[in-house]
Design an enzyme around this catalytic site. Structure first.
Site, PDB file in Angstrom:
ATOM      1  N   ILE A 148      -4.129   9.462  -8.962  1.00  9.72           N
ATOM      2  CA  ILE A 148      -5.666   9.535  -8.328  1.00  9.72           C
ATOM      3  C   ILE A 148      -5.063   7.507  -8.566  1.00  9.72           C
ATOM      4  O   ILE A 148      -5.826   6.560  -9.417  1.00  9.72           O
ATOM      5  CB  ILE A 148      -6.461   9.396  -9.013  1.00  9.72           C
ATOM      6  CG1 ILE A 148      -6.543  10.957  -8.784  1.00  9.72           C
ATOM      7  CG2 ILE A 148      -7.950   9.269  -7.859  1.00  9.72           C
ATOM      8  CD1 ILE A 148      -7.479  12.382  -9.174  1.00  9.72           C
ATOM      9  N   PRO A 149      -4.751   6.580  -7.325  1.00 10.33           N
ATOM     10  CA  PRO A 149      -4.324   5.263  -7.371  1.00 10.33           C
ATOM     11  C   PRO A 149      -5.467   4.272  -7.694  1.00 10.33           C
ATOM     12  O   PRO A 149      -5.636   4.022  -6.724  1.00 10.33           O
ATOM     13  CB  PRO A 149      -3.097   5.002  -6.680  1.00 10.33           C
ATOM     14  CG  PRO A 149      -4.016   5.831  -5.296  1.00 10.33           C
ATOM     15  CD  PRO A 149      -4.620   7.719  -6.094  1.00 10.33           C
ATOM     16  N   CYS A 150      -6.244   4.012  -8.452  1.00 10.89           N
ATOM     17  CA  CYS A 150      -7.656   3.519  -8.125  1.00 10.89           C
ATOM     18  C   CYS A 150      -7.117   2.381  -8.820  1.00 10.89           C
ATOM     19  O   CYS A 150      -7.854   1.386  -8.196  1.00 10.89           O
ATOM     20  CB  CYS A 150      -8.547   4.379  -9.933  1.00 10.89           C
ATOM     21  SG  CYS A 150      -7.417   4.160 -11.060  1.00 10.89           S
ATOM     22  N   HIS A 151      -6.349   1.996  -8.716  1.00 13.06           N
ATOM     23  CA  HIS A 151      -5.084   0.239  -8.430  1.00 13.06           C
ATOM     24  C   HIS A 151      -4.956  -0.121  -7.574  1.00 13.06           C
ATOM     25  O   HIS A 151      -5.615  -1.611  -7.270  1.00 13.06           O
ATOM     26  CB  HIS A 151      -4.311   0.114  -9.794  1.00 13.06           C
ATOM     27  CG  HIS A 151      -3.568   1.061  -8.968  1.00 13.06           C
ATOM     28  ND1 HIS A 151      -2.880   2.573  -9.294  1.00 13.06           N
ATOM     29  CD2 HIS A 151      -2.237   0.482  -8.115  1.00 13.06           C
ATOM     30  CE1 HIS A 151      -1.995   2.716  -8.320  1.00 13.06           C
ATOM     31  NE2 HIS A 151      -1.384   1.749  -8.081  1.00 13.06           N
ATOM     32  N   ARG A 152      -5.534   0.457  -5.799  1.00 14.31           N
ATOM     33  CA  ARG A 152      -5.588   0.529  -5.025  1.00 14.31           C
ATOM     34  C   ARG A 152      -7.150   0.275  -4.409  1.00 14.31           C
ATOM     35  O   ARG A 152      -7.199  -0.382  -3.244  1.00 14.31           O
ATOM     36  CB  ARG A 152      -4.341   1.126  -4.418  1.00 14.31           C
ATOM     37  CG  ARG A 152      -3.502   0.926  -4.472  1.00 14.31           C
ATOM     38  CD  ARG A 152      -2.251   2.730  -4.055  1.00 14.31           C
ATOM     39  NE  ARG A 152      -1.226   3.213  -4.426  1.00 14.31           N
ATOM     40  CZ  ARG A 152      -0.587   4.193  -4.495  1.00 14.31           C
ATOM     41  NH1 ARG A 152      -0.745   5.183  -3.162  1.00 14.31           N
ATOM     42  NH2 ARG A 152       1.133   4.164  -4.774  1.00 14.31           N
TER      43      ARG A 152
END
Length: 189
Positions: A148-152
């Site tokens: 779940i790419p929260c860095h994006r």
């Protein structure tokens, strides 16, 4: 009542030691790379102490469970050497989250590799247009970063915002830079 069996793996990537925990329903936690294996072990223990664990098994290369997770381990390793990786087939267990949190995590999961979206965009897309600060709190507590790419997820003004991974915002920037290697600046929608 059936026992919940947790399985974990700790492995070396090109950025350091990473790991994850899964149960019968899917991935529960992902630990981003740390320089020391011991730091991943500490994170694993800290996160699992919050759950009633009846059993936990290591997914070692010699175990039959390893076959089930070999592709995931390889995808994570590939990501950290700069390969574009699709994690959409990874089964997740989000049963401990509210419907609001699940909706936010599902929206974020669909942000394409190499792209960013604002907290505001995530809130609007999830159907909660004024909840962009709450989106930040969900991202802060995301147990499965990268998948779940929260860095994006960044601020509407293009600033990175916070990041709860090891090394904080520096790691977020490094991950975004890895994905934007051929682009000069992230596009904010």
């Amino acid at each position: 009542m059936a026992k919940n069996i947790f399985k974990y793996a700790i492995f070396l990537t090109s950025w350091g030691w990473a790991g994850f925990v899964a149960d019968q329903q899917g991935l529960r936690f992902l630990f981003l790379p740390e320089q020391r294996k011991e730091d991943v072990v500490l994170e694993l223990r800290k996160n699992l102490n919050n759950h009633n664990i009846s059993n936990i098994n290591n997914i070692g290369e010699e175990s039959r469970d390893y076959r089930d997770y070999r592709d995931l381990i390889q995808k994570i390793k590939d990501y950290f050497v700069g390969k574009k990786v699709d994690f959409s087939d990874c089964q997740l267990n989000l049963d401990k989250f509210t419907n609001f949190q699940k909706k936010i995590l599902q929206v974020v999961r669909k942000i394409p590799y190499g792209e960013t979206r604002s907290y505001k965009w995530v809130a609007q897309t999830a159907g909660y247009p004024r909840a962009y600060r709450a989106v930040g709190n969900v991202m802060k507590n995301n147990p499965i970063p990268l998948i779940i790419p929260c860095h994006r997820v960044i601020k509407n003004n293009g600033m990175l915002g916070g990041f709860s991974g090891p090394a904080g915002i520096a790691l977020k920037k490094k991950m975004i830079d890895l994905e934007f290697i051929s682009k000069s600046k992230p596009k904010v929608i």
